[in-house]
Design an enzyme around this catalytic site. Structure first.
Site, PDB file in Angstrom:
ATOM      1  CG  ASP A  24      43.981  40.590  42.855  1.00  0.00           C
ATOM      2  OD1 ASP A  24      44.140  41.538  43.881  1.00  0.00           O
ATOM      3  OD2 ASP A  24      44.573  40.747  41.962  1.00  0.00           O
ATOM      4  CE  LYS A  43      42.613  42.578  39.833  1.00  0.00           C
ATOM      5  NZ  LYS A  43      43.479  43.264  39.373  1.00  0.00           N
TER       6      LYS A  43
END
Length: 292
Positions: free
Chosen positions: A141, A13
């Protein structure tokens, strides 16, 4: 029971910008961030033909991961209460290609990838709110990493807006060979931003306009940079160097760091930047990446 053998990819990410709005009563923070996923990934191999569940980590960035206390073990512990899962024993091998403690979210991506896989292959039929609850028990996350759509996360309850279309540009990723503790960087943070719905609306309306998008990234920035730079200024030095290179449109730290990303005007400038960086920072992890 069927024998399960699978090879999975857990993608890195990149936070394209990150604003810290306020500290919440639960000690977490309300943030606003836009993030994408790129073609750098951890490789996960799973086999069920075993008598005992075992997890192993290998690869360049496996050092420092506790084999007896990690996010994968937490996930497996939570899933044990489901009969369809507890009937199996798994051998899980994770090749860590995503730098640890970099802000690329490798650990969260590993968990999200495995959770999605187990839910599908074992037909656990987990409801959306159950999956969300499992993710929150492991890390903030994890839930946003369940798929690779570009996402805007905002609000005290981490509202997620997903963009179905993706802008076309390549990323330059740099990891300066040290890790940051997300918890520590947030504790050190003194920068807070106002919540502006107009900015969110602007982003949604200009998402595929690259000139406006890059200006927006530069305007928004990353509120965690200053606390991260006080802990270790290597990332600051890298960013200062990158911003001087020809064709650099955006250069920023991702998440709580320590890694940085940059966007260049075209591939010629990007190639030149990689050459310059590798010449100056010979030991650093430097990669060209594509948004997926």
């Amino acid at each position: 029971m069927k024998v399960i053998n699978a090879s999975l990819k857990a993608y890195a990410k990149v936070n394209l910008y990150l604003k810290v709005i306020k500290k919440l009563k639960n000690k977490y923070h309300e943030i606003e961030t836009l993030f994408c996923f790129c073609d750098i990934y951890d490789h996960i191999y799973i086999s069920s033909n075993t008598k005992k569940t075992k997890i192993t980590f290998s690869g360049r960035f496996s050092k420092g991961i506790n084999n007896n206390n990690n996010t994968i073990l937490k996930l497996l512990s939570i899933l044990k209460k489901y009969t369809k899962f507890s009937d199996y024993k798994f051998k899980i091998k994770i090749i860590k290609n995503i730098p640890h403690g970099s802000g690329f979210g490798g650990g969260s991506s590993d968990v999200a990838t495995l959770l999605s896989f187990f839910d599908k292959i074992l037909r656990l039929n987990l409801k959306k709110n159950t999956i969300s609850s499992i993710c929150k028990k492991i890390g903030s996350d994890v839930e946003p990493s369940l798929n690779t759509n570009i996402k805007l996360l905002y609000g005290a309850n981490n509202k997620i807006f997903e963009f179905k279309k993706k802008p076309k540009f390549n990323l330059l990723l740099i990891y300066p060979n040290y890790s940051n503790s997300t918890k520590q960087i947030y504790l050190l943070n003194k920068n807070f931003s106002d919540k502006k719905n107009s900015d969110i609306n602007f982003l949604k309306n200009n998402f595929l306009n690259l000139n406006n998008l890059f200006k927006f990234f530069n305007f928004k920035g990353n509120d965690l940079e200053q606390s991260a730079f006080k802990k270790n200024n290597k990332s600051l030095k890298v960013l200062t160097f990158i911003k001087r290179l020809k064709g650099c449109k955006v250069a920023r730290m991702t998440g709580s760091g320590s890694a940085c990303y940059a966007i260049f005007e075209n591939n010629t400038h990007l190639t030149s930047a990689i050459f310059a960086l590798k010449k100056r920072y010979k030991s650093y992890w430097i990669r060209k990446a594509k948004i997926i």
